[in-house]
Design an enzyme around this catalytic site. Sequence first.
Site, mmCIF file in Angstrom:
data_model
loop_
_atom_site.group_PDB
_atom_site.id
_atom_site.type_symbol
_atom_site.label_atom_id
_atom_site.label_comp_id
_atom_site.label_asym_id
_atom_site.label_seq_id
_atom_site.Cartn_x
_atom_site.Cartn_y
_atom_site.Cartn_z
ATOM 1 N N SER A 176 0.836 -1.195 0.000
ATOM 2 C CA SER A 176 0.000 0.000 0.000
ATOM 3 C C SER A 176 0.880 1.259 0.000
ATOM 4 O O SER A 176 1.689 1.439 -0.903
ATOM 5 C CB SER A 176 -0.953 -0.043 1.200
ATOM 6 N N ASP A 222 -9.134 -4.007 -6.261
ATOM 7 C CA ASP A 222 -8.622 -3.027 -5.302
ATOM 8 C C ASP A 222 -9.422 -1.730 -5.420
ATOM 9 O O ASP A 222 -9.415 -1.078 -6.465
ATOM 10 C CB ASP A 222 -7.142 -2.767 -5.583
ATOM 11 N N HIS A 253 -7.263 -4.968 -2.044
ATOM 12 C CA HIS A 253 -6.116 -4.183 -1.589
ATOM 13 C C HIS A 253 -5.363 -4.872 -0.455
ATOM 14 O O HIS A 253 -4.131 -4.812 -0.384
ATOM 15 C CB HIS A 253 -6.591 -2.801 -1.127
#
Length: 305
Positions: A176, A222, A253
Amino acid sequence: MRRRPERPARRARMKLAGGALLAGAVLLGAGTLPALSGSASAVETAVAGEFRRGPAPTAEALSAQEGPFEYATVTVPDQRTFDGGTIYYPTDTSQGTFGAVAVSPGFTARQNSIAWYGRTLASHGFVVFTIDVENTWLNWPDSRGSQLLDALDFLTERSSVRDRIDPERLAVAGHSMGGGGALRASFLRPELRAAVPLTPWHTWKSWSNTTVPTLIVGAENDTTAGVAQHSERFYASHGADERAYLELNDAVHATPARFDPTIARYTVAWLKRYVDNDTRYEQFLCPAPRPSETIQEYRAANCAA
């Protein structure tokens, strides 16, 4: 299985492939001889210019949670520029030094969300530092990139395992915002051997001045760092000749925050190929893998489908 700091995990001994062994010192890198302990039977035949560590790879072995090396851990307390973390390192001292990887967690996450990378990568022959970011979980990607580089400097200069690391063979990874940090770190330090941003998030979209070999992992579903706005744009703009984009089928994600055999397979193969220059792993990266139950898409520069 819980790993106790400073103590090797209980794992099966490494099996050497093929039984092709060298007597005496083995040339593992161009002009480089490893410092060996024990008998020469612990060392697999190597090719000049490569840093081969461990047996010949298989797809099954690369997709497993742990590889052939026993490993131990060291807990690192808070540092001036990052909030410490955990070092995972192979206990084998018979094969010379290892490459090292620093890994950053994502937005609001702690290092426990990336602990599996420490276990998996160390068991494949890397020293891995999973870090907590400085002061607050909310650090943005550029800050995480600087902290990844500080973590690598700590590994090679001050850590208790620095004698196990080749300071010329370093890499970064992250999830991330940590993935965005890995992109930033590889831009700031072009001598890195590899970067693996995992469902990366960053406001900067063009990485044309970055030349570090980079594997970008995106997730089809995502909604936090959508691939059209992030991973695909990062790959399309990236300046490295050696770059690839792996999009996980039906993934989200948070998928990289837990063990995933597809991520493991291609992350290990990428780091082996570019950190260790181990050409035995080229077969898993080129020809480019085709779409499957786990792969939505795979793109690779200079590699035919």
